[in-house]
Design a protein around this motif. Structure first.
Motif, short mmCIF file in Angstrom:
data_model
loop_
_atom_site.label_atom_id
_atom_site.label_comp_id
_atom_site.label_asym_id
_atom_site.label_seq_id
_atom_site.Cartn_x
_atom_site.Cartn_y
_atom_site.Cartn_z
N THR A 20 0.97 -1.31 -0.02
CA THR A 20 0.18 -0.04 0.11
C THR A 20 0.79 1.22 0.06
O THR A 20 2.09 1.23 0.06
N PHE A 21 0.25 2.42 -0.37
CA PHE A 21 0.94 3.55 -0.16
C PHE A 21 1.67 4.09 1.24
O PHE A 21 2.86 4.26 1.25
N GLU A 22 1.07 3.35 2.33
CA GLU A 22 1.47 3.43 3.63
C GLU A 22 3.07 2.83 3.70
O GLU A 22 3.89 3.23 4.29
N GLU A 23 2.73 1.45 3.11
CA GLU A 23 3.91 0.70 3.18
C GLU A 23 5.19 1.38 2.49
O GLU A 23 6.26 1.24 2.75
N GLU A 51 -0.78 -2.46 -10.66
CA GLU A 51 -1.26 -1.37 -9.82
C GLU A 51 -2.86 -1.38 -9.48
O GLU A 51 -3.68 -1.22 -10.51
N SER A 52 -3.02 -1.96 -8.30
CA SER A 52 -4.43 -2.40 -8.23
C SER A 52 -5.27 -1.32 -7.54
O SER A 52 -6.36 -1.20 -7.58
N VAL A 53 -4.56 -0.37 -6.95
CA VAL A 53 -5.14 1.21 -6.74
C VAL A 53 -4.45 2.19 -7.17
O VAL A 53 -3.35 2.50 -6.86
N ALA A 54 -5.20 3.14 -7.89
CA ALA A 54 -4.33 4.11 -8.48
C ALA A 54 -3.77 5.10 -7.31
O ALA A 54 -4.26 5.45 -6.47
N PHE A 55 -2.46 5.55 -7.59
CA PHE A 55 -1.95 6.49 -6.46
C PHE A 55 -2.16 7.85 -6.74
O PHE A 55 -2.54 8.32 -7.90
N ALA A 56 -2.37 8.38 -5.60
CA ALA A 56 -2.90 9.86 -5.40
C ALA A 56 -1.85 10.79 -4.37
O ALA A 56 -1.26 9.98 -3.74
N GLU A 128 -1.92 1.42 -4.48
CA GLU A 128 -1.46 0.06 -4.04
C GLU A 128 -0.71 -0.90 -5.23
O GLU A 128 -1.27 -0.54 -6.39
N ILE A 129 0.02 -1.55 -5.04
CA ILE A 129 0.81 -2.31 -6.03
C ILE A 129 0.90 -3.70 -5.55
O ILE A 129 0.97 -3.93 -4.51
N VAL A 130 0.77 -4.58 -6.49
CA VAL A 130 0.78 -5.96 -6.18
C VAL A 130 1.96 -6.71 -6.94
O VAL A 130 2.03 -6.18 -8.33
N ILE A 131 2.94 -7.10 -6.43
CA ILE A 131 4.20 -7.72 -7.12
C ILE A 131 3.80 -9.37 -7.00
O ILE A 131 4.18 -9.80 -6.03
#
Length: 142
Positions: A20-23, A51-56, A128-131
């Motif tokens: 997640t962006f927090e991580e 990119e499962s959730v677009a970054f803002a 959020e990204i998924v690797i």
């Protein structure tokens, strides 16, 4: 990064890490985090990022995934997350043609690290990204 169960691994990946962006903020600009380990006698056959959730709050997120802590780009190299329009696979230096091939073979257990490069990552408010990785392990038969 968790190793998937047999039922989950049937989908093409053996290991999946979701950040997640927090991580990513915790990792920080220029920071690295170990997300998996290639076992002795193993290699990475497939590496992908979604990119499962677009970054803002940031438009400059770049990630690398590999084994060389000085420049971990063997599996995913300098991926501009904001510029992604679809999942990205096997862009690293160890993959010569983008196709599925075993890369990064090792005789000793080797860490796979995620590197974050983004001077504005602290400003991110979503994302959020998924690797996903497919790690083969011939050492298990030794």
């Amino acid at each position: 990064m968790s190793e998937l169960s047999n039922n989950e691994a049937g989908r093409g990946f053996t290991h999946v890490y979701t950040a997640t962006f927090e991580e990513l903020q915790t990792i920080g600009n220029g920071g690295q985090l170990t997300i998996a380990t290639i076992p002795a006698g193993g290699a990475v056959e497939l590496a992908g990022v979604y990119e499962s959730v677009a970054f803002a709050g940031t438009t400059s997120l770049v990630i690398d995934v590999g084994t060389t802590t000085g420049d971990p780009d063997e599996f995913i190299d300098a991926l501009d997350v904001d510029g992604m329009s679809a999942p990205v696979f096997n862009t690293g230096d160890a993959f010569t043609g983008g196709q599925s091939q075993a890369a990064g073979g090792t005789n000793t257990a080797t860490s796979i690290v995620l590197e974050v490069t983004d001077s504005a990552i602290a400003s991110a408010t979503a994302g959020e990204i998924v690797i996903g990785l497919r790690i083969v392990d011939l050492g298990q038969f030794a």
